[in-house]
Write a protein that holds these residues in place. Sequence first.
Motif, mmCIF file in Angstrom:
data_model
loop_
_atom_site.group_PDB
_atom_site.id
_atom_site.type_symbol
_atom_site.label_atom_id
_atom_site.label_comp_id
_atom_site.label_asym_id
_atom_site.label_seq_id
_atom_site.Cartn_x
_atom_site.Cartn_y
_atom_site.Cartn_z
ATOM 1 N N PHE A 123 -16.654 -24.219 -14.051
ATOM 2 C CA PHE A 123 -15.504 -24.955 -14.242
ATOM 3 C C PHE A 123 -15.355 -25.728 -15.737
ATOM 4 O O PHE A 123 -14.227 -25.930 -15.939
ATOM 5 N N GLY A 124 -16.527 -25.924 -16.006
ATOM 6 C CA GLY A 124 -16.497 -26.710 -17.546
ATOM 7 C C GLY A 124 -16.212 -25.692 -18.852
ATOM 8 O O GLY A 124 -17.303 -25.487 -19.345
ATOM 9 N N THR A 125 -15.040 -25.186 -19.096
ATOM 10 C CA THR A 125 -14.767 -24.410 -20.136
ATOM 11 C C THR A 125 -15.210 -24.965 -21.522
ATOM 12 O O THR A 125 -15.383 -24.190 -22.415
ATOM 13 N N ALA A 126 -14.980 -26.154 -21.570
ATOM 14 C CA ALA A 126 -15.095 -26.873 -22.950
ATOM 15 C C ALA A 126 -16.754 -26.895 -23.372
ATOM 16 O O ALA A 126 -16.922 -27.195 -24.634
ATOM 17 N N THR A 127 -17.764 -26.732 -22.437
ATOM 18 C CA THR A 127 -19.003 -26.857 -22.643
ATOM 19 C C THR A 127 -19.673 -25.390 -22.848
ATOM 20 O O THR A 127 -19.501 -24.661 -21.974
ATOM 21 N N ASP A 128 -20.298 -25.325 -24.108
ATOM 22 C CA ASP A 128 -20.934 -24.030 -23.985
ATOM 23 C C ASP A 128 -22.519 -24.282 -24.473
ATOM 24 O O ASP A 128 -22.960 -25.477 -24.872
ATOM 25 N N ASN A 129 -23.254 -23.468 -23.951
ATOM 26 C CA ASN A 129 -24.957 -23.485 -24.081
ATOM 27 C C ASN A 129 -25.402 -24.799 -23.648
ATOM 28 O O ASN A 129 -25.906 -25.394 -24.751
ATOM 29 N N PRO A 130 -25.283 -25.393 -22.479
ATOM 30 C CA PRO A 130 -25.979 -26.652 -22.183
ATOM 31 C C PRO A 130 -27.528 -26.853 -22.541
ATOM 32 O O PRO A 130 -28.082 -27.920 -22.738
ATOM 33 N N ASP A 131 -27.979 -25.740 -22.152
ATOM 34 C CA ASP A 131 -29.642 -25.568 -22.562
ATOM 35 C C ASP A 131 -29.711 -25.870 -24.090
ATOM 36 O O ASP A 131 -30.835 -26.609 -24.377
ATOM 37 N N GLN A 132 -28.975 -25.292 -25.015
ATOM 38 C CA GLN A 132 -29.201 -25.715 -26.531
ATOM 39 C C GLN A 132 -28.900 -27.126 -26.660
ATOM 40 O O GLN A 132 -29.689 -27.785 -27.478
ATOM 41 N N ARG A 133 -28.051 -27.825 -26.049
ATOM 42 C CA ARG A 133 -27.740 -29.133 -26.026
ATOM 43 C C ARG A 133 -28.927 -30.152 -25.953
ATOM 44 O O ARG A 133 -29.313 -31.063 -26.386
ATOM 45 N N ILE A 134 -29.612 -29.496 -24.801
ATOM 46 C CA ILE A 134 -30.788 -30.481 -24.224
ATOM 47 C C ILE A 134 -31.699 -30.185 -24.939
ATOM 48 O O ILE A 134 -32.653 -31.074 -25.360
ATOM 49 N N SER A 135 -32.410 -28.869 -25.238
ATOM 50 C CA SER A 135 -33.568 -28.897 -26.258
ATOM 51 C C SER A 135 -33.511 -28.994 -27.504
ATOM 52 O O SER A 135 -34.292 -29.559 -28.207
ATOM 53 N N GLU A 136 -32.175 -28.442 -28.389
ATOM 54 C CA GLU A 136 -32.365 -28.241 -29.658
ATOM 55 C C GLU A 136 -31.568 -29.573 -30.363
ATOM 56 O O GLU A 136 -32.080 -30.274 -31.115
ATOM 57 N N ASP A 137 -30.405 -29.934 -29.799
ATOM 58 C CA ASP A 137 -29.592 -31.182 -30.189
ATOM 59 C C ASP A 137 -30.114 -32.456 -29.967
ATOM 60 O O ASP A 137 -29.894 -33.304 -30.894
ATOM 61 N N VAL A 138 -30.834 -32.698 -28.929
ATOM 62 C CA VAL A 138 -31.451 -33.901 -28.747
ATOM 63 C C VAL A 138 -32.707 -34.019 -29.844
ATOM 64 O O VAL A 138 -32.626 -35.213 -30.311
ATOM 65 N N ARG A 139 -33.298 -32.984 -29.881
ATOM 66 C CA ARG A 139 -34.375 -33.088 -30.921
ATOM 67 C C ARG A 139 -33.714 -33.381 -32.403
ATOM 68 O O ARG A 139 -34.268 -34.436 -33.201
ATOM 69 N N MET A 140 -32.686 -32.749 -32.698
ATOM 70 C CA MET A 140 -32.211 -33.073 -34.103
ATOM 71 C C MET A 140 -31.593 -34.319 -34.217
ATOM 72 O O MET A 140 -31.716 -34.871 -35.321
ATOM 73 N N PHE A 141 -30.901 -34.984 -33.053
ATOM 74 C CA PHE A 141 -30.390 -36.083 -33.159
ATOM 75 C C PHE A 141 -31.399 -37.170 -33.248
ATOM 76 O O PHE A 141 -31.419 -38.025 -34.167
ATOM 77 N N VAL A 142 -32.347 -37.202 -32.643
ATOM 78 C CA VAL A 142 -33.417 -38.149 -32.622
ATOM 79 C C VAL A 142 -34.027 -38.435 -34.075
ATOM 80 O O VAL A 142 -34.196 -38.978 -34.725
ATOM 81 N N GLU A 143 -34.314 -36.844 -34.386
ATOM 82 C CA GLU A 143 -35.124 -36.775 -35.813
ATOM 83 C C GLU A 143 -33.935 -37.651 -36.819
ATOM 84 O O GLU A 143 -34.412 -38.175 -37.749
#
Length: 578
Positions: free
Chosen positions: A126-146
Amino acid sequence: MKKMDESVRFVKNVWALTKSYWQSEEKKKAYLLLLAIIALTLGVVFMLVQLNQWYNIFYSALQNYEKEKIFSELFHFSWLAFIYIILAVYAFYLQQVLIINWRRWLTNEYIDEWLNHKTYYRLQMFGTATDNPDQRISEDVRMFVEYTLRFGIGILKAFTTFASFVVILYNLSGPLQFKLAGMDIHIPGYLVWTALLYSMIGTWLTYKVGNKLVGLNFVQQKYEADFRFAMMRMRENAESVAFYSGEGHEGSVFKKRFTLLLNNFWNIIKKQKQLTWLNSWYSQIAIIFPLVVAMPRYLAKEITLGGLMQISSAFGRVQESLSYFVDMYSSIAEWQAVVERLTGFGLHMKQVKQENAQQDLQRRPGATDAITATDMDVTLPDEAAVLQNVSFTLEPGTNVLIKGVSGSGKSTLLRALAGIWPYVKGTLEIPAENKLMFIPQRPYLPLGTLKESLLYPGTETRTDEELKQLMEDCCIGYLYDKLYMEADWSHVLSVGEQQRLAFVRALIYKPVWLFLDEASSALDEETEAKVYTLLMEEAQQTTLVSVGHRSTLNKYHQKVLYLDKETHSLYWQEQASL
């Protein structure tokens, strides 16, 4: 004004994402690491000041041909450089340790948030506004912290470098005196103002050239993830694609998504090319610019060669600290895009949880193990009715077969009973979740060993001999020797084999209520009869609720619950009347 509002919103988002870790149970260790990194960074700046003073002494000695002084200063430089290297290395090392700790903690938080209350399912469905949550958790978290730690420490270093060297540059530059329109102009510490003006011009030009990079980087990450997901999805459905000979269609989908990716990437390259032109000119001019503006004082013999070199070094440090935004603009653009994606992901997870909390279904435990629905409405996301104002009771010990034409809402009813369908109103009295088990048409087999798949979700244990007997009983004993083999079993086994494994799982857990959504559709009638009979003999405390179309299922159920697609209602049929 709009840009200012966006900047304020960005800072608030960064703080919202950052504060959770620094207020967590790991905050003491995190603050100790941060203080150590800050201390080492300040030490690095202090050593840069010492090296700047060394420039004056060494080059003045060179100018005066002072042989002993030259060699003495070379030795002096050696231990200054040695201390600087130690400080820089450990500042980097501790920064990486903090990044690992922060990323581990934040990743675990996002995983828990994503999995809790079946948010992953609701986002997917039902959450059409969110794409690729796996990337958010794996890649974006890393980039945000760095990026967050790099920019935070970078700003600190830039500020302390500026504060340290601006005084040196002010004292070394002396006043600039000239006549303008008959007036005597006197500018003390003119090199400081020159460096400030130079950096302001560079920063403004960089912003004008590169401000579109934020949006381009945001879209690029989405296109990259979509391209990877399309190929991953084909890999997961390789057999179906092969049967349909759908390679041409899949190839066109891949190429279409890759074309979008490349087109956007070309736009990024063009912007980065413009930034590279600007940064290259800016940095190269910065090498000779302080020498040019300080040269009149050197030629007037007001400063020595050492003084000139020290001015060049100090000017470079001041200009570098003031130009931090220029040098890091491309990375800052990526950082902003990462922050927007993570903030949006967190917001969407919160929204689906709120929607679930606000749903009108009153779900509560009953006094017995019966399941009772009262005045229940079930709809689709577009509010189209599936069931309207239905009431029914499922009694323990009475097996029920749910029937209805395709699209009447049989599987949706099971989702509502499982609590994963949010569009439900009414009252539902139902036993605790650990008393229920739902088996879909294609059972889920996790990555890992075959034994882990049989025992999934892992709250029960069985010996290998017990598993062997259950596998033999469910006509899947020939897989016993693969019990400890790791594989992607959902692709190794046929759907029929997966369904037989699911019945083994049901016999292991023996729930009070077992819901079977066409769970035997891929089995032949003989095997279906065997596993159903086995369930009724070995799990006598388990009540079966099956969704199916085969008439062969009738004899294993005492009642039939029929869903009427036309009237959005349901009614009971006794087996005797079938």
